[in-house]
Design a protein around this motif. Structure first.
Motif, PDB file in Angstrom:
ATOM      1  N   LEU A  24       0.906  -1.174   0.146  1.00  0.00           N
ATOM      2  CA  LEU A  24       0.113   0.135   0.034  1.00  0.00           C
ATOM      3  C   LEU A  24       0.806   1.139   0.051  1.00  0.00           C
ATOM      4  O   LEU A  24       1.974   1.394   0.679  1.00  0.00           O
ATOM      5  N   TYR A  37       5.321   3.723   1.932  1.00  0.00           N
ATOM      6  CA  TYR A  37       4.667   2.444   1.513  1.00  0.00           C
ATOM      7  C   TYR A  37       4.814   1.421   2.645  1.00  0.00           C
ATOM      8  O   TYR A  37       5.594   1.489   3.419  1.00  0.00           O
ATOM      9  N   TYR A  40       4.703  -2.710   3.619  1.00  0.00           N
ATOM     10  CA  TYR A  40       4.706  -4.274   2.928  1.00  0.00           C
ATOM     11  C   TYR A  40       5.345  -5.262   3.997  1.00  0.00           C
ATOM     12  O   TYR A  40       6.144  -5.116   4.872  1.00  0.00           O
ATOM     13  N   ASN A  93       1.776  -2.369  -5.872  1.00  0.00           N
ATOM     14  CA  ASN A  93       0.608  -1.861  -5.177  1.00  0.00           C
ATOM     15  C   ASN A  93      -0.592  -1.116  -5.912  1.00  0.00           C
ATOM     16  O   ASN A  93      -0.330  -1.156  -7.127  1.00  0.00           O
TER      17      ASN A  93
END
Length: 207
Positions: free
Chosen positions: A11, A31, A33, A113
């Motif tokens: 994301l 981000y 992960y 993403n």
């Protein structure tokens, strides 16, 4: 704020607006992960359809590589949970929306993403500065050359006047010379020798 994700999901969150006034922009892609990837690739794309790739960065546990397209000056840097794209020498024509894309390249499965909301980069034109036209030759050089020419002209004029005055005096003195050649009085005729002419000694011719 990035919520928790299931495994092998990425994301990305970006700041919605970035105003550029000095032709330099720093865009941060945060981000999340939680997978097991070891090799990653992050790229910055321009336009609503992300059709133009601006630059990218690839990294793994030991090294990273960054590159940009010819149209842009861009450098990517990777930090923990974020990628920073630095752009410079930007112009107003590059005002647009920019998207970050994060990809897991290895090991499988390949993951990237979903498209984020992006960041609008508004590049303002730098104010034009009006500069006064500069002379191709510095002022002090012009003044020096003008002074030298003036002195040279004065010397040439003085030499010419001196030469002209000397020539004039020479002509005047030459006109004062008298012709000392004897002349016959007006009452005598051109017959024989004048009475004041020297008498020849004819005895010199006698044998």
């Amino acid at each position: 704020f990035l919520p928790s994700l299931p495994e092998n999901k990425i994301l990305v969150a970006q700041h919605p607006l970035l105003i550029v006034t000095n032709q330099t922009a720093t865009l941060v892609c945060n981000y999340t992960y939680n997978g097991t990837g070891k090799e990653f690739r992050a790229s910055l794309h321009k336009g609503t359809d992300s059709s133009v790739q601006v630059c990218f960065i690839s990294w793994n546990t030991t090294r990273s590589i960054s590159n940009s397209t010819e149209e842009f000056n861009c450098q990517g840097n990777h930090d923990k949970d974020k990628v920073i794209f630095n752009l410079w020498n930007m112009n107003a024509n590059q005002t647009d929306i920019y998207f970050c894309k994060i990809e897991v390249m290895y090991p499988p499965p390949y993951v990237y993403n979903e498209k984020s909301n992006g960041t609008v980069i508004h590049v303002k034109e730098a104010p034009t500065q009006i500069q006064e036209p500069r002379s191709a030759i510095p002022l002090w050089i012009l003044a020096t050359v003008t002074g030298i020419l003036a002195i040279y002209s004065t010397l040439i004029t003085a030499v010419f006047i001196n030469y002209w005055q000397k020539s004039k005096r020479n002509i005047y003195h030459q006109s004062d010379y008298m012709n000392m050649t004897p002349r016959h009085p007006p009452y005598q005729k051109n017959k024989g020798y004048p009475p004041y002419a020297p008498t020849r000694d004819y005895t010199a011719y006698r044998s």
